[in-house]
Design an enzyme around this catalytic site. Structure first.
Site, PDB file in Angstrom:
ATOM      1  CB  SER A 233     -19.822  -7.215 -19.886  1.00 37.56           C
ATOM      2  OG  SER A 233     -18.490  -7.100 -19.433  1.00 37.56           O
ATOM      3  CG  ASP A 327     -16.025  -1.336 -23.788  1.00 38.93           C
ATOM      4  OD1 ASP A 327     -15.566  -1.160 -22.647  1.00 38.93           O
ATOM      5  OD2 ASP A 327     -16.585  -2.386 -24.144  1.00 38.93           O
ATOM      6  CG  HIS A 361     -17.965  -2.188 -20.554  1.00 39.19           C
ATOM      7  ND1 HIS A 361     -17.707  -3.019 -21.631  1.00 39.19           N
ATOM      8  CD2 HIS A 361     -18.222  -3.009 -19.493  1.00 39.19           C
ATOM      9  CE1 HIS A 361     -17.812  -4.290 -21.240  1.00 39.19           C
ATOM     10  NE2 HIS A 361     -18.125  -4.306 -19.951  1.00 39.19           N
TER      11      HIS A 361
END
Length: 410
Positions: A233, A327, A361
């Site tokens: 991320s 995601d 994600h």
């Protein structure tokens, strides 16, 4: 004969290792419900259950008997009772704060398939540990660095990796220590929201990260000539920036990261990279109040937002992009593809991109249950992360192998 649970390994196993589960001493074709539970360090309960039917000999082996419909999962899923764990508290994600203690997994076997549990036939406990015996955990407070170094057992030097998490801040250690179990020296590096580091994500100075790279390069237990970077991320775009501007990096693996600088100003010497623009009007809110932010960020290929695109062409390392195609935090696949185009346009080697349909994600180490939505520090509301539990679980297992193989190669 009373029913008995058999685990293999028997009493304890690494969290990212498969665990074989069987129940012996049931009646022929007896119908039972298996329920797993564990409490995290905040005391929050996670549970999963599967409906099963024993074989003709009264044995129930989860590697051979499929789960029947009506439970947390169905089909032949030997690890379903672990990857399907869900929190009682909404929007809560399973994380490990203290890697030196195990998660205690409880397993109960109940009579029948009713919505309320039947008679308890057997129960057992198993420890899921994070540190392999002999792995050393070394807190690092050197210069400005706030980190924890994990060293594998045996005599080094070992290939070195710096591990960065996302906007949650703090110092998550669980991925770093699980990776160290496989022969890497791994530095879990905090970059904000920890001890005396900045409290907020306003601006980052690459000099801090450079200190961490140099610490690893000089360490007697780290095998040179370069180190690897692993970022998830926000940690992903920080790793790409490190690879682009700093020396001594040979391999960079990014899990659902961005190729543009996101969320905070980035500075290095006299260079400033602004954060990618965003438009909160593009937020969608579901009926249940969960926020979908997938379209919020601007396109880093257009207009002034091009200034946020990280100059990957300056990097002298190999790249691996791990992508969850579902995601909902941002467009990870778009970022990986554009990063690849950018590198090749500058005559650089094409990066490896591994895409996982149905993965969201939070691609974590294997057997962490998928978190569909949880609180986002920057949004202040529960955010949808995407993913379908079974596909996401398969992706985590494969990605973990891909990441290790990539670092062993480069």
């Amino acid at each position: 004969m009373a029913a008995a649970i058999r685990f293999s390994p028997a009493a304890r196993s690494l969290f990212d290792e498969p665990l074989a589960i069987a129940v012996q001493g049931l009646g022929p074709r007896q119908q039972v419900t298996l329920r797993t539970s564990l409490r995290d360090e905040a005391g929050e309960l996670f549970e999963a259950h599967g409906r099963y039917q024993a074989a003709d000999d009264g044995e129930l082996d989860l590697a051979r008997c499929p789960a029947l419909p009506g439970g947390s999962f169905s089909g032949l899923e030997p690890m379903g009772l672990l990857w399907a764990l869900q929190p009682r508290k909404p929007f809560w994600r399973l994380v490990k704060k203290d890697v030196q203690t195990p998660f205690r997994l409880q397993l109960e076997v109940f009579e029948g398939h009713g919505d309320t549990p039947g008679q308890l036939l057997a129960q057992a406990e198993h420890e899921r540990v994070f540190l392999r015996d002999g792995v050393r955990r070394v807190p690092v407070r050197e210069g400005r660095i706030r980190a924890t170094l994990f060293l594998p057992p045996g005599n080094g030097p070992f290939p070195g990796i710096i591990d960065l998490y996302g906007t949650g801040g703090g110092l998550p250690e669980y991925r770093a220590c699980l990776l160290a179990n496989y022969g890497f020296a791994v530095l879990a590096l905090a970059f904000y929201g920890y001890e005396d580091l900045p409290k907020e994500m306003k601006e980052f100075h690459l000099e801090y990260f450079e200190e961490a790279v140099n610490y690893m390069l000089k360490h007697t237990q780290v095998k040179g000539p370069g180190v690897g970077l692993l970022g998830f991320s926000k940690g992903g775009d920080l790793c790409l920036s490190m690879a682009s501007f700093l020396k001594g990096i040979t391999a960079t693996a990014v899990i659902n990261g961005s190729v543009a600088n996101v969320g905070a100003v980035l500075r290095y010497k006299d260079i400033t990279i602004p954060p990618l623009g965003a438009d909160r009007k593009r937020i969608k809110i579901s009926k249940s109040g969960i926020v979908d932010i997938v379209n919020v960020l601007n396109n880093p290929l257009e207009g002034p937002d091009r200034q946020s695109f990280i100059p990957l062409e300056k990097a002298e390392c190999r790249f691996l992009f791990i992508v969850g195609q579902d995601d909902h935090n941002w467009k990870s696949e778009f970022f990986a593809v554009e990063g690849s185009k950018h590198l090749q346009a500058h005559g650089k080697e094409k990066p490896e991109i591994v895409c996982y349909p149905g993965a969201g994600h939070y691609i974590e180490p294997p057997f962490f249950p998928m978190c569909a939505a949880s609180m986002h520090l920057l949004v202040g509301k529960p955010v949808m992360w995407g993913g379908e539990p079974k596909a996401h679980s398969e992706a985590q297992k494969d990605a973990w192998q891909q990441i290790q193989a990539f670092f062993h190669r480069h």
